[in-house]
Design a protein around this motif. Structure first.
Motif, PDB file in Angstrom:
ATOM      1  N   MET A   1       0.842  -1.200   0.000  1.00 51.73           N
ATOM      2  CA  MET A   1       0.000   0.000   0.000  1.00 51.73           C
ATOM      3  C   MET A   1       0.878   1.252   0.000  1.00 51.73           C
ATOM      4  N   PRO A   2       0.507   2.279  -0.792  1.00 50.51           N
ATOM      5  CA  PRO A   2       1.311   3.490  -0.803  1.00 50.51           C
ATOM      6  C   PRO A   2       1.211   4.248   0.515  1.00 50.51           C
ATOM      7  N   LYS A   3       2.258   4.982   0.813  1.00 49.67           N
ATOM      8  CA  LYS A   3       2.258   5.780   2.020  1.00 49.67           C
ATOM      9  C   LYS A   3       1.328   6.980   1.840  1.00 49.67           C
ATOM     10  N   LYS A   4       0.928   7.570   2.956  1.00 45.83           N
ATOM     11  CA  LYS A   4       0.091   8.759   2.913  1.00 45.83           C
ATOM     12  C   LYS A   4       0.698   9.823   3.808  1.00 45.83           C
ATOM     13  N   ILE A   5       0.699  11.042   3.331  1.00 44.98           N
ATOM     14  CA  ILE A   5       1.143  12.157   4.155  1.00 44.98           C
ATOM     15  C   ILE A   5       0.026  13.192   4.200  1.00 44.98           C
ATOM     16  N   LYS A   6       0.080  14.048   5.205  1.00 37.46           N
ATOM     17  CA  LYS A   6      -0.987  15.014   5.421  1.00 37.46           C
ATOM     18  C   LYS A   6      -0.628  16.367   4.827  1.00 37.46           C
ATOM     19  N   VAL A   7      -1.667  17.170   4.631  1.00 35.27           N
ATOM     20  CA  VAL A   7      -1.459  18.538   4.143  1.00 35.27           C
ATOM     21  C   VAL A   7      -0.604  19.317   5.132  1.00 35.27           C
ATOM     22  N   SER A   8      -0.747  19.022   6.415  1.00 32.11           N
ATOM     23  CA  SER A   8       0.051  19.714   7.430  1.00 32.11           C
ATOM     24  C   SER A   8       1.544  19.483   7.236  1.00 32.11           C
ATOM     25  N   ASP A   9       1.923  18.340   6.630  1.00 32.01           N
ATOM     26  CA  ASP A   9       3.338  18.083   6.344  1.00 32.01           C
ATOM     27  C   ASP A   9       3.879  19.067   5.317  1.00 32.01           C
ATOM     28  N   LEU A  10       3.044  19.441   4.338  1.00 30.05           N
ATOM     29  CA  LEU A  10       3.456  20.456   3.366  1.00 30.05           C
ATOM     30  C   LEU A  10       3.671  21.800   4.035  1.00 30.05           C
ATOM     31  N   VAL A  11       2.734  22.158   4.914  1.00 26.75           N
ATOM     32  CA  VAL A  11       2.825  23.443   5.622  1.00 26.75           C
ATOM     33  C   VAL A  11       4.117  23.506   6.423  1.00 26.75           C
ATOM     34  N   GLN A  12       4.441  22.438   7.128  1.00 25.67           N
ATOM     35  CA  GLN A  12       5.622  22.410   7.962  1.00 25.67           C
ATOM     36  C   GLN A  12       6.894  22.398   7.132  1.00 25.67           C
ATOM     37  N   ARG A  13       6.905  21.627   6.053  1.00 22.69           N
ATOM     38  CA  ARG A  13       8.122  21.484   5.244  1.00 22.69           C
ATOM     39  C   ARG A  13       8.467  22.760   4.497  1.00 22.69           C
ATOM     40  N   PHE A  14       7.474  23.481   3.972  1.00 23.43           N
ATOM     41  CA  PHE A  14       7.733  24.638   3.129  1.00 23.43           C
ATOM     42  C   PHE A  14       7.318  25.955   3.769  1.00 23.43           C
ATOM     43  N   VAL A  18      -1.310  29.247   6.115  1.00 24.23           N
ATOM     44  CA  VAL A  18      -2.651  28.664   6.035  1.00 24.23           C
ATOM     45  C   VAL A  18      -3.645  29.815   5.953  1.00 24.23           C
ATOM     46  N   VAL A  19      -4.191  30.043   4.776  1.00 28.17           N
ATOM     47  CA  VAL A  19      -5.112  31.164   4.565  1.00 28.17           C
ATOM     48  C   VAL A  19      -6.458  30.874   5.227  1.00 28.17           C
ATOM     49  N   CYS A  20      -6.940  29.653   5.060  1.00 27.13           N
ATOM     50  CA  CYS A  20      -8.208  29.259   5.665  1.00 27.13           C
ATOM     51  C   CYS A  20      -8.317  27.731   5.641  1.00 27.13           C
ATOM     52  N   GLY A  21      -9.295  27.208   6.361  1.00 28.16           N
ATOM     53  CA  GLY A  21      -9.564  25.773   6.342  1.00 28.16           C
ATOM     54  C   GLY A  21      -8.581  24.937   7.127  1.00 28.16           C
ATOM     55  N   GLU A  22      -8.301  25.325   8.375  1.00 31.65           N
ATOM     56  CA  GLU A  22      -7.367  24.554   9.201  1.00 31.65           C
ATOM     57  C   GLU A  22      -7.869  23.132   9.467  1.00 31.65           C
ATOM     58  N   ALA A  23      -9.163  22.941   9.406  1.00 31.65           N
ATOM     59  CA  ALA A  23      -9.716  21.603   9.616  1.00 31.65           C
ATOM     60  C   ALA A  23      -9.271  20.637   8.521  1.00 31.65           C
ATOM     61  N   GLY A  24      -8.930  21.169   7.358  1.00 31.49           N
ATOM     62  CA  GLY A  24      -8.512  20.312   6.244  1.00 31.49           C
ATOM     63  C   GLY A  24      -7.050  19.924   6.265  1.00 31.49           C
ATOM     64  N   LEU A  25      -6.309  20.369   7.283  1.00 32.54           N
ATOM     65  CA  LEU A  25      -4.888  20.031   7.355  1.00 32.54           C
ATOM     66  C   LEU A  25      -4.660  18.540   7.579  1.00 32.54           C
ATOM     67  N   PHE A 108     -12.072  23.403   3.856  1.00 34.29           N
ATOM     68  CA  PHE A 108     -11.083  23.044   2.826  1.00 34.29           C
ATOM     69  C   PHE A 108      -9.863  23.952   2.974  1.00 34.29           C
ATOM     70  N   THR A 109      -8.661  23.372   2.950  1.00 29.56           N
ATOM     71  CA  THR A 109      -7.442  24.135   3.220  1.00 29.56           C
ATOM     72  C   THR A 109      -6.946  24.864   1.979  1.00 29.56           C
ATOM     73  N   VAL A 110      -6.681  26.159   2.149  1.00 30.60           N
ATOM     74  CA  VAL A 110      -6.038  26.965   1.120  1.00 30.60           C
ATOM     75  C   VAL A 110      -4.716  27.475   1.691  1.00 30.60           C
ATOM     76  N   LEU A 111      -3.635  27.222   0.961  1.00 31.21           N
ATOM     77  CA  LEU A 111      -2.298  27.609   1.407  1.00 31.21           C
ATOM     78  C   LEU A 111      -1.752  28.695   0.493  1.00 31.21           C
ATOM     79  N   ARG A 112      -0.765  29.439   1.024  1.00 37.64           N
ATOM     80  CA  ARG A 112      -0.116  30.471   0.211  1.00 37.64           C
ATOM     81  C   ARG A 112       1.382  30.431   0.462  1.00 37.64           C
ATOM     82  N   SER A 113       2.137  30.611  -0.633  1.00 34.48           N
ATOM     83  CA  SER A 113       3.592  30.631  -0.544  1.00 34.48           C
ATOM     84  C   SER A 113       4.125  31.814  -1.331  1.00 34.48           C
ATOM     85  N   ASN A 114       5.263  32.343  -0.898  1.00 36.64           N
ATOM     86  CA  ASN A 114       5.896  33.461  -1.599  1.00 36.64           C
ATOM     87  C   ASN A 114       6.789  33.003  -2.748  1.00 36.64           C
TER      88      ASN A 114
END
Length: 314
Positions: A1-14, A18-25, A108-114
């Motif tokens: 089975m493939p591994k799964k990572i969370k949206v919160s891992d993207l936030v932490q790594r990069f 988090v613009v909105c939707g923290e529940a979707g992390l 739903f999570t919306v993220l922003r990066s520079n």
């Protein structure tokens, strides 16, 4: 089975906002491919890959501004689906109000990066490919010998760790002992590393656990290594015929990759470290186009043919 990572891992790594939707992390990401929904913003959702992370850059948002309010709400409502992990807005651009409204309502999570769109897309793809790659754990020792990743396998007590210690003393580098975590990052490419718990450690029966980096220095270890050859150590069997020329190359499969297999019989008096060094150098020569066994066979055939010609002439 493939591994799964969370949206919160993207936030932490990069370090993304988090613009909105923290529940979707807590949503999981199951594929490494990203998607820029240009056609979708134009209204074509027939083949929309909803399971991918969606990237909105300058081009997408500039086109979005040309739509009517009703079209904006409709398109963003379709983009914020249950299957989609999140939406990332790049270049620090302003997030459309329609997207914030719908995403907040649905959790739903919306993220922003520079970062620029291309840079962020490449970095996220590399990160996801590394984390989501097929993986397995194998009992063995992984050593860097002359730049060749040698995975030493064999039954418990055969001498894998002792051989690795001798190789380290001879100037080579240890990657992992006892347990080797292997992931397939691309086609026919296997990368091995040690579990965090036993990183840099080597178990020698009669001595105990030693820290290779502490004893031999930072130059004696590596974090990870591409695996090129599997060396199988087995107890010498008197009635077994071992390959003496090296013409028939054995292969062994790990995950979906076939690797050259070198079987070395173990008995008192054999210097396994030197044999593995020679196996690594021989592998390098074969990659450069020189095969000693094949050349010997050709010379032998040529000599026998010349002798036959001489006998026929006389």
């Amino acid at each position: 089975m493939p591994k799964k990572i969370k949206v919160s891992d993207l936030v932490q790594r990069f370090s993304m906002e988090v613009v909105c939707g923290e529940a979707g992390l807590k949503r999981v990401i199951t594929v490494s491919d990203l998607y820029r929904p240009g056609l979708e913003l134009a209204g074509y959702f027939n083949y929309h890959p909803r399971e991918r992370v969606q990237i909105l850059g300058r081009t997408e948002l500039a086109f979005f501004e040309t739509l009517t309010i009703e079209e904006r709400k409709e398109r963003m409502g379709l983009l914020c689906s249950e299957e989609t992990p999140c939406i990332c807005v790049t270049r620090g651009l302003t997030v459309p109000e329609e997207l914030i409204e719908i995403a907040t309502e649905r959790g739903f999570t919306v993220l922003r990066s520079n970062h620029p769109t291309t840079t962020l897309s490449g970095n996220i793809t590399d990160f996801l490919e590394g984390r989501l790659a097929p993986s397995t754990t194998i009992h063995g020792v992984l050593v860097d010998v002359y730049g060749i990743g040698m995975l030493i396998s064999g039954t418990s007590g055969i001498g894998k760790s002792e051989t690795a210690l001798e190789l380290v003393k001879r100037g080579h580098r240890l990657i992992a002992d006892d347990a080797v975590e292997i992931r397939q990052t691309a086609e026919n490419i296997l990368i091995g590393n040690a579990p965090d718990l036993i990183k840099h450690l080597l178990e020698i029966r009669g001595v105990g656990i030693i820290n290779v980096m502490t004893l031999f220095g930072a130059g004696a270890i590596r974090t990870n290594m591409k695996i090129n050859v599997v060396v199988k150590l087995e107890t010498w069997q008197q009635d077994k015929q071992y390959d003496r020329l090296g013409l028939d190359e054995e292969l062994t499969r790990i995950i979906d990759t076939d690797l050259p297999l070198v079987t070395i019989p173990v008995r008192p008096g054999r210097n396994l470290a030197v044999i593995i060094e020679v196996a690594a150098m021989n592998y390098r020569l074969k990659r450069m186009g020189y095969n000693a066994a094949l050349q010997f066979t050709n010379r032998l055939t040529e000599t026998l043919n010349n002798e036959d010609v001489y006998e026929n002439e006389t």
